[in-house]
Motif scaffolding. Structure first.
Motif, mmCIF file in Angstrom:
data_model
loop_
_atom_site.group_PDB
_atom_site.id
_atom_site.type_symbol
_atom_site.label_atom_id
_atom_site.label_comp_id
_atom_site.label_asym_id
_atom_site.label_seq_id
_atom_site.Cartn_x
_atom_site.Cartn_y
_atom_site.Cartn_z
ATOM 1 N N GLU A 275 2.551 -6.357 -5.616
ATOM 2 C CA GLU A 275 1.306 -5.765 -6.080
ATOM 3 C C GLU A 275 1.170 -4.412 -5.421
ATOM 4 O O GLU A 275 1.053 -4.315 -4.198
ATOM 5 C CB GLU A 275 0.107 -6.643 -5.739
ATOM 6 N N LEU A 276 1.215 -3.363 -6.203
ATOM 7 C CA LEU A 276 1.140 -2.012 -5.667
ATOM 8 C C LEU A 276 -0.314 -1.553 -5.618
ATOM 9 O O LEU A 276 -1.028 -1.620 -6.628
ATOM 10 C CB LEU A 276 1.967 -1.050 -6.514
ATOM 11 N N ARG A 277 -0.713 -1.081 -4.446
ATOM 12 C CA ARG A 277 -2.060 -0.556 -4.274
ATOM 13 C C ARG A 277 -1.952 0.926 -3.916
ATOM 14 O O ARG A 277 -1.583 1.273 -2.794
ATOM 15 C CB ARG A 277 -2.811 -1.334 -3.199
ATOM 16 N N GLU A 278 -2.225 1.778 -4.893
ATOM 17 C CA GLU A 278 -2.136 3.221 -4.694
ATOM 18 C C GLU A 278 -3.307 3.692 -3.836
ATOM 19 O O GLU A 278 -4.470 3.400 -4.125
ATOM 20 C CB GLU A 278 -2.143 3.932 -6.047
ATOM 21 N N VAL A 279 -2.991 4.447 -2.788
ATOM 22 C CA VAL A 279 -3.968 4.853 -1.788
ATOM 23 C C VAL A 279 -4.246 6.344 -1.925
ATOM 24 O O VAL A 279 -3.333 7.133 -2.194
ATOM 25 C CB VAL A 279 -3.443 4.542 -0.368
ATOM 26 N N VAL A 280 -5.496 6.734 -1.746
ATOM 27 C CA VAL A 280 -5.865 8.132 -1.560
ATOM 28 C C VAL A 280 -6.002 8.342 -0.059
ATOM 29 O O VAL A 280 -6.837 7.693 0.592
ATOM 30 C CB VAL A 280 -7.179 8.469 -2.292
ATOM 31 N N LEU A 281 -5.190 9.211 0.506
ATOM 32 C CA LEU A 281 -5.075 9.279 1.965
ATOM 33 C C LEU A 281 -6.368 9.730 2.650
ATOM 34 O O LEU A 281 -6.607 9.391 3.804
ATOM 35 C CB LEU A 281 -3.915 10.205 2.349
ATOM 36 N N ARG A 282 -7.186 10.483 1.951
ATOM 37 C CA ARG A 282 -8.449 10.909 2.561
ATOM 38 C C ARG A 282 -9.524 9.827 2.469
ATOM 39 O O ARG A 282 -10.631 9.995 2.994
ATOM 40 C CB ARG A 282 -8.945 12.196 1.899
ATOM 41 N N ASP A 283 -9.225 8.735 1.788
ATOM 42 C CA ASP A 283 -10.192 7.648 1.607
ATOM 43 C C ASP A 283 -9.441 6.317 1.638
ATOM 44 O O ASP A 283 -9.383 5.596 0.648
ATOM 45 C CB ASP A 283 -10.940 7.828 0.279
ATOM 46 N N LYS A 284 -8.882 6.005 2.792
ATOM 47 C CA LYS A 284 -8.032 4.820 2.916
ATOM 48 C C LYS A 284 -8.873 3.545 2.839
ATOM 49 O O LYS A 284 -9.943 3.463 3.448
ATOM 50 C CB LYS A 284 -7.275 4.867 4.235
ATOM 51 N N PRO A 285 -8.392 2.566 2.099
ATOM 52 C CA PRO A 285 -9.174 1.330 1.960
ATOM 53 C C PRO A 285 -9.240 0.543 3.263
ATOM 54 O O PRO A 285 -8.268 0.493 4.027
ATOM 55 C CB PRO A 285 -8.413 0.559 0.877
ATOM 56 N N TYR B 116 0.862 -1.179 0.000
ATOM 57 C CA TYR B 116 0.000 0.000 0.000
ATOM 58 C C TYR B 116 0.901 1.232 0.000
ATOM 59 O O TYR B 116 1.801 1.358 0.844
ATOM 60 C CB TYR B 116 -0.917 0.005 1.221
ATOM 61 N N SER B 117 0.654 2.125 -0.944
ATOM 62 C CA SER B 117 1.579 3.224 -1.166
ATOM 63 C C SER B 117 0.819 4.479 -1.567
ATOM 64 O O SER B 117 -0.349 4.428 -1.948
ATOM 65 C CB SER B 117 2.569 2.826 -2.279
ATOM 66 N N PHE B 118 1.494 5.610 -1.450
ATOM 67 C CA PHE B 118 0.992 6.883 -1.956
ATOM 68 C C PHE B 118 2.141 7.522 -2.706
ATOM 69 O O PHE B 118 3.243 7.701 -2.159
ATOM 70 C CB PHE B 118 0.514 7.774 -0.807
ATOM 71 N N ARG B 119 1.907 7.874 -3.944
ATOM 72 C CA ARG B 119 2.978 8.233 -4.869
ATOM 73 C C ARG B 119 3.932 9.284 -4.325
ATOM 74 O O ARG B 119 5.149 9.170 -4.460
ATOM 75 C CB ARG B 119 2.353 8.708 -6.192
ATOM 76 N N TYR C 166 -0.443 5.815 -10.994
ATOM 77 C CA TYR C 166 -1.417 4.738 -11.012
ATOM 78 C C TYR C 166 -2.740 5.247 -10.458
ATOM 79 O O TYR C 166 -2.775 6.138 -9.607
ATOM 80 C CB TYR C 166 -0.930 3.554 -10.165
ATOM 81 N N GLU C 167 -3.826 4.656 -10.935
ATOM 82 C CA GLU C 167 -5.139 5.000 -10.420
ATOM 83 C C GLU C 167 -5.299 4.481 -8.988
ATOM 84 O O GLU C 167 -4.608 3.557 -8.559
ATOM 85 C CB GLU C 167 -6.222 4.389 -11.307
ATOM 86 N N LYS C 168 -6.205 5.101 -8.264
ATOM 87 C CA LYS C 168 -6.532 4.630 -6.925
ATOM 88 C C LYS C 168 -6.928 3.159 -6.974
ATOM 89 O O LYS C 168 -7.700 2.725 -7.830
ATOM 90 C CB LYS C 168 -7.681 5.469 -6.361
ATOM 91 N N TRP C 169 -6.378 2.391 -6.034
ATOM 92 C CA TRP C 169 -6.695 0.968 -5.987
ATOM 93 C C TRP C 169 -8.149 0.746 -5.593
ATOM 94 O O TRP C 169 -8.666 1.400 -4.675
ATOM 95 C CB TRP C 169 -5.774 0.256 -4.998
#
Length: 217
Positions: A29-39, A6-9, A199-202
């Protein structure tokens, strides 16, 4: 199953984790995260809610590494084809300075509104004073300890990039050609391009993103 990252660019901690993984040649497997909407999947694995998070195994046996330095150590313990760990003892001292007092000053400089009674320019000078300690040696060599990067370079330069980006005109006007050249070489490098692909948000159920997508020559 590949490890999951889990990463943020733009996060400097996540960036240095990706640098180590890419250097080693591991695929995750890279999962791009949006920090205001964490999975929720990330929060279930690591409730602290910050990136990077590496899940080294999935299924019944699950290993979670929650700190970027530990992710770097994990990767390089498996393989070190570039000899990043071949650095003098002062490399660890430099890393401690950047992770400690430099990052404290950087945060107060960059995010002054988060702290009460902070003088951002005074904090900038605290951080700059630490960088000036290595300017002379970087005028004489390409990287901190020679003609190729070491662990100390990759573990710290993403924070120097963050510092420079706060006020790029000021940073470039300072009389520290060694520091400027060091950062410029990194920003122009294939390894930087490799870790900064967008990368797009996972999303659960989406096609997995394999990192690194390109090999480092």
């Amino acid at each position: 199953m590949r490890p999951i990252l889990y990463s943020f660019r733009r996060c400097p901690y996540a960036m240095r984790a990706r640098l180590a993984i890419a250097s080693v040649g591991l695929e995750v497997e890279l999962r791009e995260v949006v920090l205001r909407d964490k999975p929720q999947e990330m929060l279930a694995a690591s409730p602290k809610g910050t990136v990077p998070v590496l899940i080294t195994e999935t299924g019944v046996m699950t290993g979670v590494i929650e700190e970027s330095r530990e992710i770097m150590d994990w990767a390089l313990a498996q393989n070190d084809p570039e000899g990043l760990l071949d650095m003098p003892p002062e490399g660890e001292e430099w890393i401690a300075q950047i992770e400690g007092p430099f990052k404290v000053a950087l945060d107060r400089y960059k995010y002054e509104t988060r702290y009460e009674g902070v003088e951002p320019l005074a904090e900038r000078e605290k951080a700059a004073a630490i960088l000036r300690q290595v300017d002379e040696q970087l005028r004489e060599r390409l990287w901190l300890y020679g003609d190729r990067p070491s662990f100390a370079d990759l573990a710290t330069i993403t924070f120097v990039r963050q510092f420079a980006m706060v006020d790029r005109a000021w940073f470039e006007h300072e009389d520290w050609a060694g520091i400027q050249g060091w950062l410029a070489r990194f920003l122009a490098s294939e390894r930087f391009a490799q870790i900064m692909l967008k990368y797009e948000k996972w999303q659960p159920g989406g096609d997995p993103v394999i990192f690194p997508a390109i090999s480092l020559n």
